[in-house]
Motif scaffolding. Structure first.
Motif, mmCIF file in Angstrom:
data_model
loop_
_atom_site.group_PDB
_atom_site.id
_atom_site.type_symbol
_atom_site.label_atom_id
_atom_site.label_comp_id
_atom_site.label_asym_id
_atom_site.label_seq_id
_atom_site.Cartn_x
_atom_site.Cartn_y
_atom_site.Cartn_z
ATOM 1 N N ASN A 95 8.511 -18.142 -12.612
ATOM 2 C CA ASN A 95 8.809 -16.714 -12.584
ATOM 3 C C ASN A 95 7.544 -15.942 -12.940
ATOM 4 O O ASN A 95 6.633 -16.475 -13.580
ATOM 5 N N LEU A 96 7.521 -14.685 -12.574
ATOM 6 C CA LEU A 96 6.267 -13.941 -12.607
ATOM 7 C C LEU A 96 6.493 -12.526 -13.112
ATOM 8 O O LEU A 96 7.481 -11.880 -12.753
ATOM 9 N N PHE A 97 5.570 -12.036 -13.943
ATOM 10 C CA PHE A 97 5.583 -10.645 -14.372
ATOM 11 C C PHE A 97 4.170 -10.101 -14.198
ATOM 12 O O PHE A 97 3.220 -10.610 -14.778
ATOM 13 N N MET A 98 4.040 -9.074 -13.363
ATOM 14 C CA MET A 98 2.747 -8.448 -13.101
ATOM 15 C C MET A 98 2.862 -6.942 -13.314
ATOM 16 O O MET A 98 3.934 -6.368 -13.105
ATOM 17 N N CYS A 99 1.761 -6.329 -13.701
ATOM 18 C CA CYS A 99 1.744 -4.877 -13.912
ATOM 19 C C CYS A 99 0.457 -4.273 -13.386
ATOM 20 O O CYS A 99 -0.595 -4.913 -13.376
ATOM 21 N N ARG A 100 0.592 -3.029 -12.989
ATOM 22 C CA ARG A 100 -0.571 -2.192 -12.690
ATOM 23 C C ARG A 100 -0.514 -1.008 -13.647
ATOM 24 O O ARG A 100 0.427 -0.212 -13.612
ATOM 25 N N ILE A 101 -1.496 -0.908 -14.528
ATOM 26 C CA ILE A 101 -1.545 0.181 -15.494
ATOM 27 C C ILE A 101 -2.458 1.262 -14.941
ATOM 28 O O ILE A 101 -3.651 1.040 -14.728
ATOM 29 N N GLY A 102 -1.880 2.430 -14.663
ATOM 30 C CA GLY A 102 -2.647 3.523 -14.079
ATOM 31 C C GLY A 102 -3.780 3.978 -14.979
ATOM 32 O O GLY A 102 -3.694 3.906 -16.200
ATOM 33 N N LYS A 103 -4.830 4.496 -14.364
ATOM 34 C CA LYS A 103 -6.028 4.868 -15.133
ATOM 35 C C LYS A 103 -5.788 6.051 -16.058
ATOM 36 O O LYS A 103 -6.560 6.278 -16.995
ATOM 37 N N LEU A 137 -1.449 -11.144 -3.251
ATOM 38 C CA LEU A 137 -1.132 -9.879 -2.597
ATOM 39 C C LEU A 137 -1.289 -8.709 -3.558
ATOM 40 O O LEU A 137 -1.971 -7.728 -3.260
ATOM 41 N N PHE A 138 -0.700 -8.807 -4.744
ATOM 42 C CA PHE A 138 -0.675 -7.657 -5.636
ATOM 43 C C PHE A 138 -1.958 -7.487 -6.439
ATOM 44 O O PHE A 138 -2.261 -6.382 -6.903
ATOM 45 N N GLN A 139 -2.755 -8.544 -6.552
ATOM 46 C CA GLN A 139 -4.066 -8.377 -7.184
ATOM 47 C C GLN A 139 -4.948 -7.424 -6.376
ATOM 48 O O GLN A 139 -5.808 -6.736 -6.936
ATOM 49 N N LEU A 140 -4.719 -7.358 -5.083
ATOM 50 C CA LEU A 140 -5.471 -6.430 -4.235
ATOM 51 C C LEU A 140 -5.240 -4.981 -4.631
ATOM 52 O O LEU A 140 -6.046 -4.101 -4.313
ATOM 53 N N TYR A 141 -4.128 -4.732 -5.336
ATOM 54 C CA TYR A 141 -3.753 -3.363 -5.712
ATOM 55 C C TYR A 141 -3.782 -3.186 -7.235
ATOM 56 O O TYR A 141 -3.041 -2.398 -7.796
ATOM 57 N N GLN A 142 -4.677 -3.930 -7.884
ATOM 58 C CA GLN A 142 -4.962 -3.826 -9.313
ATOM 59 C C GLN A 142 -3.806 -4.265 -10.219
ATOM 60 O O GLN A 142 -3.736 -3.853 -11.384
ATOM 61 N N PHE A 143 -2.902 -5.089 -9.720
ATOM 62 C CA PHE A 143 -1.901 -5.708 -10.584
ATOM 63 C C PHE A 143 -2.526 -6.929 -11.242
ATOM 64 O O PHE A 143 -3.387 -7.590 -10.660
ATOM 65 N N ARG A 144 -2.055 -7.226 -12.446
ATOM 66 C CA ARG A 144 -2.456 -8.485 -13.072
ATOM 67 C C ARG A 144 -1.272 -9.067 -13.835
ATOM 68 O O ARG A 144 -0.323 -8.362 -14.165
ATOM 69 N N GLU A 145 -1.359 -10.355 -14.069
ATOM 70 C CA GLU A 145 -0.273 -11.044 -14.782
ATOM 71 C C GLU A 145 -0.269 -10.675 -16.267
ATOM 72 O O GLU A 145 -1.326 -10.496 -16.867
ATOM 73 N N LYS A 168 1.388 5.989 -14.396
ATOM 74 C CA LYS A 168 2.516 5.084 -14.587
ATOM 75 C C LYS A 168 2.037 3.661 -14.866
ATOM 76 O O LYS A 168 0.928 3.266 -14.520
ATOM 77 N N ILE A 169 2.932 2.896 -15.483
ATOM 78 C CA ILE A 169 2.787 1.438 -15.513
ATOM 79 C C ILE A 169 3.807 0.909 -14.515
ATOM 80 O O ILE A 169 5.009 1.047 -14.716
ATOM 81 N N ILE A 170 3.304 0.357 -13.421
ATOM 82 C CA ILE A 170 4.182 -0.161 -12.365
ATOM 83 C C ILE A 170 4.225 -1.676 -12.503
ATOM 84 O O ILE A 170 3.180 -2.325 -12.550
ATOM 85 N N TYR A 171 5.419 -2.210 -12.579
ATOM 86 C CA TYR A 171 5.542 -3.654 -12.800
ATOM 87 C C TYR A 171 6.398 -4.302 -11.720
ATOM 88 O O TYR A 171 7.181 -3.638 -11.034
ATOM 89 N N LEU A 172 6.205 -5.582 -11.571
ATOM 90 C CA LEU A 172 7.065 -6.359 -10.681
ATOM 91 C C LEU A 172 7.469 -7.627 -11.395
ATOM 92 O O LEU A 172 6.706 -8.191 -12.178
ATOM 93 N N VAL A 173 8.689 -8.038 -11.126
ATOM 94 C CA VAL A 173 9.217 -9.290 -11.653
ATOM 95 C C VAL A 173 9.508 -10.192 -10.460
ATOM 96 O O VAL A 173 10.193 -9.783 -9.522
ATOM 97 N N ARG A 223 0.836 -1.211 0.000
ATOM 98 C CA ARG A 223 0.000 0.000 0.000
ATOM 99 C C ARG A 223 0.866 1.253 0.000
ATOM 100 O O ARG A 223 0.584 2.227 -0.696
ATOM 101 N N GLY A 224 1.921 1.231 0.818
ATOM 102 C CA GLY A 224 2.808 2.382 0.886
ATOM 103 C C GLY A 224 3.494 2.659 -0.440
ATOM 104 O O GLY A 224 3.596 3.813 -0.874
ATOM 105 N N MET A 225 3.955 1.601 -1.109
ATOM 106 C CA MET A 225 4.609 1.787 -2.403
ATOM 107 C C MET A 225 3.658 2.384 -3.426
ATOM 108 O O MET A 225 4.031 3.227 -4.228
ATOM 109 N N LEU A 226 2.391 1.955 -3.390
ATOM 110 C CA LEU A 226 1.431 2.393 -4.395
ATOM 111 C C LEU A 226 0.706 3.672 -3.998
ATOM 112 O O LEU A 226 -0.207 4.104 -4.684
#
Length: 197
Positions: A165-173, A143-151, A113-118, A102-105
């Motif tokens: 391995n995993l790649f997820m992103c949250r694409i800002g509105k 965890l990250f789906q709660l903050y609108q990330f998706r694979e 922004k497009i925020i991604y995690l690997v 939550r703090g990061m987002l």
């Protein structure tokens, strides 16, 4: 919880010894100096869970990717990376990971922004979590789906090395359609300029 921890705030802290004491697992960050470097970067958000005795027991970092990563080719300062989120074993299952996310987002520019995690299996504390790589992967996704990330599927070589391995992103509105389309091409290594040809 310290959000947007400053260089001066971090300088007075220390990492809990658990970040280095476990065989078979070593944190990606074990020195305060590495957090100081990231906190000094433009727009970076270093989030810290700190005890009363100024011990870091968890951290999360969002910052721009290094210039050699493919994601910088989209457009300057559009993509940001979750460069790490970690909690020591004694503090897990207490909601610290969710608070760090939550703090990061809470980044004021997140919607543009497009925020991604690997997620790389070789960086996960599977022994401490008593999970398989597949189970650990599912935990990160939840965890990250709660903050609108998706694979997202990508052919990025390091991510492709292991099926877990995993790649997820949250694409800002506020990210426009053009950037969204170009991002989809970039997932497979096609430069946005090439996609237009």
């Amino acid at each position: 919880m310290l959000t947007f921890a400053s260089v001066d705030e971090i300088r007075g802290l220390s990492f809990d010894k658990q970040f280095t004491e476990h065989t078979g697992f070593r944190s990606i960050h074990t020195r305060v100096e590495s957090l100081i470097r990231m906190a000094a970067e433009e727009d970076a958000n270093v989030v810290l869970a700190v005890t009363g005795n100024e011990n870091i027991v968890g951290f999360g970092v969002v910052a721009y990717p290094e210039p050699y990563h493919r994601w910088v080719r989209l457009e300057p300062k559009v993509m940001m990376e979750v460069k790490g989120i970690e909690v020591i074993r004694d503090w897990r299952q207490m909601g610290v990971g969710g608070a760090l996310a939550r703090g990061m987002l809470s980044h004021p520019e997140a919607e543009g922004k497009i925020i991604y995690l690997v997620g790389y299996t070789w960086t996960w504390d599977l022994d401490g979590a008593k999970m398989s790589a597949s189970q650990y992967r599912k935990m990160i996704i939840r965890l990250f789906q709660l903050y609108q990330f998706r694979e997202f599927t990508t052919n990025e070589p390091n991510i492709s090395l292991d099926q877990n391995n995993l790649f997820m992103c949250r694409i800002g509105k506020n990210v426009g359609d053009r950037l969204r389309d170009e991002f989809k091409w970039l997932l497979f290594g096609v430069h946005p300029d090439q996609a237009k040809r």
